[in-house]
Design a protein around this motif. Structure first.
Motif, PDB file in Angstrom:
ATOM      1  N   PHE A  81      -4.254  15.599 -11.789  1.00  0.00           N
ATOM      2  CA  PHE A  81      -4.507  16.057 -13.331  1.00  0.00           C
ATOM      3  C   PHE A  81      -5.724  16.209 -13.652  1.00  0.00           C
ATOM      4  O   PHE A  81      -6.032  17.299 -14.317  1.00  0.00           O
ATOM      5  CB  PHE A  81      -3.881  14.894 -14.042  1.00  0.00           C
ATOM      6  N   SER A  82      -6.858  15.654 -13.086  1.00  0.00           N
ATOM      7  CA  SER A  82      -8.120  15.860 -13.572  1.00  0.00           C
ATOM      8  C   SER A  82      -8.748  17.304 -13.232  1.00  0.00           C
ATOM      9  O   SER A  82      -9.565  17.647 -13.975  1.00  0.00           O
ATOM     10  CB  SER A  82      -9.198  14.857 -12.859  1.00  0.00           C
ATOM     11  N   TRP A  83      -8.019  18.089 -12.382  1.00  0.00           N
ATOM     12  CA  TRP A  83      -8.540  19.269 -12.026  1.00  0.00           C
ATOM     13  C   TRP A  83      -7.424  20.225 -12.612  1.00  0.00           C
ATOM     14  O   TRP A  83      -7.916  21.352 -13.056  1.00  0.00           O
ATOM     15  CB  TRP A  83      -8.897  19.735 -10.721  1.00  0.00           C
ATOM     16  N   ALA A  84      -6.109  19.790 -12.411  1.00  0.00           N
ATOM     17  CA  ALA A  84      -5.091  20.740 -12.975  1.00  0.00           C
ATOM     18  C   ALA A  84      -5.175  21.044 -14.399  1.00  0.00           C
ATOM     19  O   ALA A  84      -4.924  22.083 -14.855  1.00  0.00           O
ATOM     20  CB  ALA A  84      -3.810  20.282 -12.669  1.00  0.00           C
ATOM     21  N   LEU A  85      -5.910  20.082 -15.092  1.00  0.00           N
ATOM     22  CA  LEU A  85      -5.979  20.516 -16.744  1.00  0.00           C
ATOM     23  C   LEU A  85      -6.843  21.410 -16.993  1.00  0.00           C
ATOM     24  O   LEU A  85      -7.132  21.817 -18.046  1.00  0.00           O
ATOM     25  CB  LEU A  85      -6.251  19.098 -17.512  1.00  0.00           C
ATOM     26  N   LEU A  86      -7.693  21.765 -15.968  1.00  0.00           N
ATOM     27  CA  LEU A  86      -8.554  22.860 -16.080  1.00  0.00           C
ATOM     28  C   LEU A  86      -8.004  24.323 -16.025  1.00  0.00           C
ATOM     29  O   LEU A  86      -8.526  25.624 -16.233  1.00  0.00           O
ATOM     30  CB  LEU A  86      -9.802  23.054 -15.204  1.00  0.00           C
ATOM     31  N   LEU A  87      -6.774  24.344 -15.210  1.00  0.00           N
ATOM     32  CA  LEU A  87      -6.069  25.718 -15.188  1.00  0.00           C
ATOM     33  C   LEU A  87      -5.860  26.544 -16.188  1.00  0.00           C
ATOM     34  O   LEU A  87      -6.027  27.915 -16.042  1.00  0.00           O
ATOM     35  CB  LEU A  87      -5.032  25.405 -14.252  1.00  0.00           C
ATOM     36  N   PRO A  88      -5.553  25.982 -17.343  1.00  0.00           N
ATOM     37  CA  PRO A  88      -5.323  27.034 -18.615  1.00  0.00           C
ATOM     38  C   PRO A  88      -6.506  27.850 -18.780  1.00  0.00           C
ATOM     39  O   PRO A  88      -6.423  28.738 -19.642  1.00  0.00           O
ATOM     40  CB  PRO A  88      -4.936  26.125 -19.614  1.00  0.00           C
ATOM     41  N   MET A  89      -7.657  27.416 -18.533  1.00  0.00           N
ATOM     42  CA  MET A  89      -8.973  28.419 -18.496  1.00  0.00           C
ATOM     43  C   MET A  89      -8.887  29.667 -17.950  1.00  0.00           C
ATOM     44  O   MET A  89      -9.520  30.652 -18.541  1.00  0.00           O
ATOM     45  CB  MET A  89     -10.101  27.606 -17.969  1.00  0.00           C
ATOM     46  N   ALA A  90      -8.039  29.770 -17.111  1.00  0.00           N
ATOM     47  CA  ALA A  90      -7.899  31.047 -16.316  1.00  0.00           C
ATOM     48  C   ALA A  90      -6.818  31.980 -17.048  1.00  0.00           C
ATOM     49  O   ALA A  90      -6.778  33.155 -16.696  1.00  0.00           O
ATOM     50  CB  ALA A  90      -7.232  30.820 -14.782  1.00  0.00           C
ATOM     51  N   MET A  91      -6.267  31.296 -18.039  1.00  0.00           N
ATOM     52  CA  MET A  91      -5.122  31.967 -18.840  1.00  0.00           C
ATOM     53  C   MET A  91      -5.771  32.506 -20.149  1.00  0.00           C
ATOM     54  O   MET A  91      -6.009  31.815 -21.101  1.00  0.00           O
ATOM     55  CB  MET A  91      -3.970  31.492 -18.917  1.00  0.00           C
ATOM     56  N   PRO A  92      -6.173  34.016 -20.227  1.00  0.00           N
ATOM     57  CA  PRO A  92      -6.505  34.398 -21.647  1.00  0.00           C
ATOM     58  C   PRO A  92      -5.363  34.263 -22.648  1.00  0.00           C
ATOM     59  O   PRO A  92      -4.432  34.294 -22.400  1.00  0.00           O
ATOM     60  CB  PRO A  92      -6.683  36.103 -21.379  1.00  0.00           C
ATOM     61  N   ALA A  93      -5.699  34.171 -23.875  1.00  0.00           N
ATOM     62  CA  ALA A  93      -4.574  33.585 -24.920  1.00  0.00           C
ATOM     63  C   ALA A  93      -3.917  34.664 -25.084  1.00  0.00           C
ATOM     64  O   ALA A  93      -2.639  34.511 -25.161  1.00  0.00           O
ATOM     65  CB  ALA A  93      -5.538  33.196 -26.162  1.00  0.00           C
ATOM     66  N   ALA A 143     -12.897  21.123 -24.639  1.00  0.00           N
ATOM     67  CA  ALA A 143     -13.152  19.857 -25.194  1.00  0.00           C
ATOM     68  C   ALA A 143     -12.596  19.008 -24.085  1.00  0.00           C
ATOM     69  O   ALA A 143     -13.126  17.864 -24.042  1.00  0.00           O
ATOM     70  CB  ALA A 143     -11.989  19.615 -26.447  1.00  0.00           C
ATOM     71  N   TYR A 144     -11.967  18.980 -23.293  1.00  0.00           N
ATOM     72  CA  TYR A 144     -11.262  18.172 -22.088  1.00  0.00           C
ATOM     73  C   TYR A 144     -12.460  17.803 -21.397  1.00  0.00           C
ATOM     74  O   TYR A 144     -12.959  16.924 -20.911  1.00  0.00           O
ATOM     75  CB  TYR A 144     -10.324  18.605 -21.508  1.00  0.00           C
ATOM     76  N   LEU A 145     -13.012  19.057 -20.814  1.00  0.00           N
ATOM     77  CA  LEU A 145     -14.095  18.912 -19.562  1.00  0.00           C
ATOM     78  C   LEU A 145     -15.391  18.147 -20.372  1.00  0.00           C
ATOM     79  O   LEU A 145     -15.927  17.368 -19.687  1.00  0.00           O
ATOM     80  CB  LEU A 145     -14.560  20.497 -19.124  1.00  0.00           C
ATOM     81  N   LEU A 146     -15.872  18.372 -21.516  1.00  0.00           N
ATOM     82  CA  LEU A 146     -16.888  18.025 -21.842  1.00  0.00           C
ATOM     83  C   LEU A 146     -16.970  16.300 -22.639  1.00  0.00           C
ATOM     84  O   LEU A 146     -17.565  15.338 -22.167  1.00  0.00           O
ATOM     85  CB  LEU A 146     -17.380  18.797 -23.191  1.00  0.00           C
ATOM     86  N   ALA A 147     -15.533  16.114 -22.904  1.00  0.00           N
ATOM     87  CA  ALA A 147     -15.316  14.875 -23.205  1.00  0.00           C
ATOM     88  C   ALA A 147     -15.119  13.907 -21.934  1.00  0.00           C
ATOM     89  O   ALA A 147     -15.523  12.775 -21.970  1.00  0.00           O
ATOM     90  CB  ALA A 147     -13.829  14.586 -24.284  1.00  0.00           C
ATOM     91  N   ARG A 148     -14.538  14.526 -20.817  1.00  0.00           N
ATOM     92  CA  ARG A 148     -14.366  13.933 -19.860  1.00  0.00           C
ATOM     93  C   ARG A 148     -15.654  13.514 -19.091  1.00  0.00           C
ATOM     94  O   ARG A 148     -16.120  12.351 -18.564  1.00  0.00           O
ATOM     95  CB  ARG A 148     -13.426  14.635 -18.653  1.00  0.00           C
ATOM     96  N   ASN A 149     -16.506  14.352 -19.296  1.00  0.00           N
ATOM     97  CA  ASN A 149     -17.961  14.149 -18.464  1.00  0.00           C
ATOM     98  C   ASN A 149     -18.568  12.903 -19.462  1.00  0.00           C
ATOM     99  O   ASN A 149     -19.518  12.239 -18.870  1.00  0.00           O
ATOM    100  CB  ASN A 149     -18.634  15.452 -18.769  1.00  0.00           C
ATOM    101  N   ALA A 150     -18.620  12.921 -20.707  1.00  0.00           N
ATOM    102  CA  ALA A 150     -19.107  12.060 -21.550  1.00  0.00           C
ATOM    103  C   ALA A 150     -18.476  10.646 -21.320  1.00  0.00           C
ATOM    104  O   ALA A 150     -19.383   9.664 -21.208  1.00  0.00           O
ATOM    105  CB  ALA A 150     -18.778  12.518 -22.999  1.00  0.00           C
ATOM    106  N   LEU A 151     -17.216  10.581 -21.341  1.00  0.00           N
ATOM    107  CA  LEU A 151     -16.313   9.407 -20.873  1.00  0.00           C
ATOM    108  C   LEU A 151     -16.716   8.773 -19.583  1.00  0.00           C
ATOM    109  O   LEU A 151     -16.915   7.714 -19.420  1.00  0.00           O
ATOM    110  CB  LEU A 151     -15.100   9.505 -21.260  1.00  0.00           C
ATOM    111  N   SER A 152     -16.779   9.659 -18.511  1.00  0.00           N
ATOM    112  CA  SER A 152     -17.107   9.117 -17.175  1.00  0.00           C
ATOM    113  C   SER A 152     -18.373   8.494 -17.094  1.00  0.00           C
ATOM    114  O   SER A 152     -18.811   7.988 -16.195  1.00  0.00           O
ATOM    115  CB  SER A 152     -17.049  10.346 -16.164  1.00  0.00           C
TER     116      SER A 152
END
Length: 547
Positions: A81-93, A143-152
């Protein structure tokens, strides 16, 4: 140094072109502005405001919940899940909007089934709520990527300390994790909000009256240059405020991260293991955004494409190859030009030793280049066309308008203004890994600046240059509003043709170019995944007792 000055002028010209439109405001223009304030402007403000507010809330909630779950707890599937949560970045709105419109339309399978269970059921996909969902599902990874880095960095140790002091899980999340992630969430929300305000595809397809659609309508449909410039300047002002807020929160986030992510003894803090019921909840929190933001839209587009291919309805390999060639041609030209400009700017910044005036001009150029990515493509396009129209009126025989709109020059210029910032950030990152002692050693051996740049820097920067070129290329392929306004006649890209086909309700034909955009967009996501995979997660046997 003349090159740097010219670069500053070229990057600043679209912004200056928009702002200068206000200086030519006469009585007729004031009357038109008053009429707009009474008619269309309230709608633009209301729709854009509600869209911005709700997307911000959605991105913060989804990005924060997924970051907390993945960063602070151990459960089966966490690493996936840690990398799968980034997959929607490839999908333009706008691609996601095309897919869900077909899936959730009135005659579709979902609504037909629900009407069988609940007679009279009706759901309108195209509207403000639907647009909010599209943006949240595709933009929450910021938000997920930046928050994950801060929490890690520090979250695991502080959560462990709070647990040892007897704080329950809910209190640890509310009083420790969320305050720690707040600057990162704010920065990620600001980035997502700038992408939302820059969007044209979703707003136009769903019939929303936002500033971006207003700019396009005023320029292309109504041929009202002054109104387009006014809308663009208001949107530019809002984006400038967002950019300032994002930089402020990024500064806070870096300050929070510099104090170390390890305990005093250097040992890694242990993640609490979730029980089976808690693991199921974690799967729901992390799996739902991945399924709704990437898996389901891709499946819908594949079904549409397969249905279209099965019916044998007009798939033209030659036309598709032309769209791909135009997208790749624009992307390649813009990527090459962007890395050349980024190299020149970053090398000048690194060299230093300039007079005060030239150093100030260099810093201003760097700041302007950094702003470009935050400016919507429609604003940049209007900012380019306005000065050209003014110069064309002064020298009718110069052919400046034809030069920009009948060739690739105008659209490449717009891409450079918007995406040079991406290349600059990557090249700057590469330069930070090159010790200044190498430059001093080369200078002591009599090497010139050009020799240092070519024989010392270039062999060490090739990875950063490759990443910069890839990022610019992908952004160009996905860019829609600037391409719509500035592309040469009869020159369609994958983004433009997907938008035009979807607008004409030919979603089956739009599926293949839309899927192609998603496939290209996966490249930078895979780069981020590879970088994250280098930071190995904590093994399960080293985990702490259940939360």
């Amino acid at each position: 140094m003349h090159f740097i000055g010219l670069l500053a002028v070229l990057i600043a010209l679209p912004i200056l072109g928009i702002l200068c439109a206000w200086f030519g405001l006469d009585a007729e223009g004031l009357d038109a502005l008053r009429q707009q304030a009474e008619t269309v402007l309230p709608g633009y403000l209301a729709t854009s405001g509600w869209l911005a507010l709700m997307v911000t809330l959605g991105v913060v909630v989804v990005g924060g919940a997924t970051a907390v779950t993945v960063s602070l707890f151990e459960f089966r599937g966490r690493r996936w899940f840690s990398w799968a949560l980034l997959l929607p970045m490839a999908m333009p709105a706008y691609v996601s909007a095309y897919a869900y419109t077909d899936f959730l339309q009135y005659a579709g399978v979902v609504q037909s089934t629900l009407r069988g269970w609940f007679p009279g059921f009706r759901m309108e996909v195209r509207g403000l709520p639907g647009a909010i969902c599209m943006f949240v599902l595709t933009l929450y990874p910021y938000a997920y990527l930046l928050a994950r880095n801060a929490l890690s960095e520090r979250g695991t140790h502080l959560m462990e300390a709070a647990r040892m002091l007897g704080a329950p899980l809910s209190e640890r999340i509310v009083r420790v994790a969320l305050p720690l992630a707040r600057p990162a969430l704010a920065a990620g929300a600001a980035l997502a909000l700038m992408e939302t305000l820059a969007d044209y595809g979703v707003s136009a397809y769903f019939g929303l009256t936002t500033f971006t659609t207003g700019i396009y309508k005023a320029w292309v449909v109504l041929d009202d240059r002054l109104a387009a410039a006014q809308y663009a300047s208001l949107l530019l002002l809002f984006v400038t405020v967002l950019l300032w807020l994002e930089r402020r929160e990024q500064g806070r986030m870096r300050f929070a991260a510099t104090r170390g992510g390890r305990g005093h003894d250097g040992a890694e803090a242990r993640l609490p293991v979730l029980s089976r019921a808690q693991t199921a909840l974690a799967w729901l929190v992390c799996g739902l955004p991945v399924v709704l933001g990437f898996v389901l839209p891709v499946a819908i587009l594949l079904r549409l494409w397969w249905s279209e291919a099965g019916q044998g309805m007009g798939f033209d390999v030659g036309r598709y190859a032309g769209w791909v060639w135009n997208s790749f041609r624009f992307g390649g030209m813009a990527a090459l030009a962007a890395i050349v400009l980024a190299l020149a700017l970053c090398f000048a910044l690194r060299s230093g030793g300039l007079p005060r005036l030239q150093a100030a001009l260099l810093r201003l150029t760097a700041r302007l280049a950094g702003m470009g990515y935050a400016i919507p493509g429609s604003v940049i396009a209007v900012g380019i066309l306005l000065p050209v129209a003014w110069l064309q009126s002064l020298w009718p025989g110069a052919g400046l308008g034809v030069l920009l709109t009948a060739s690739s020059l105008g659209v490449i210029y717009a891409y450079l203004v918007r995406f040079t910032a991406v290349a600059v950030q990557s090249v700057e990152s590469g330069y930070t890994r090159i010790p200044a002692s190498l430059d001093e050693a080369a200078r002591s051996l009599g090497s010139s600046r050009a020799v240092i740049a070519w024989r010392v820097h270039m062999p060490l920067l090739w990875r950063s240059l490759a990443v910069a070129a890839l990022m610019v290329f992908v952004d160009v392929v996905k860019e829609l509003p600037a391409t719509l306004l500035l592309r040469p006649f009869d020159t369609d890209t994958l983004a433009v043709i997907a938008h035009n086909l979807a607008r004409d309700e030919r979603l089956g034909e739009a599926a293949l170019p839309a899927l192609s955009i998603v496939l290209v967009g996966l490249a930078p996501v895979l780069l981020v995944m590879r970088a994250l995979d280098g930071k190995r997660s904590q093994p399960l046997q080293n985990a702490a007792p259940p939360a």
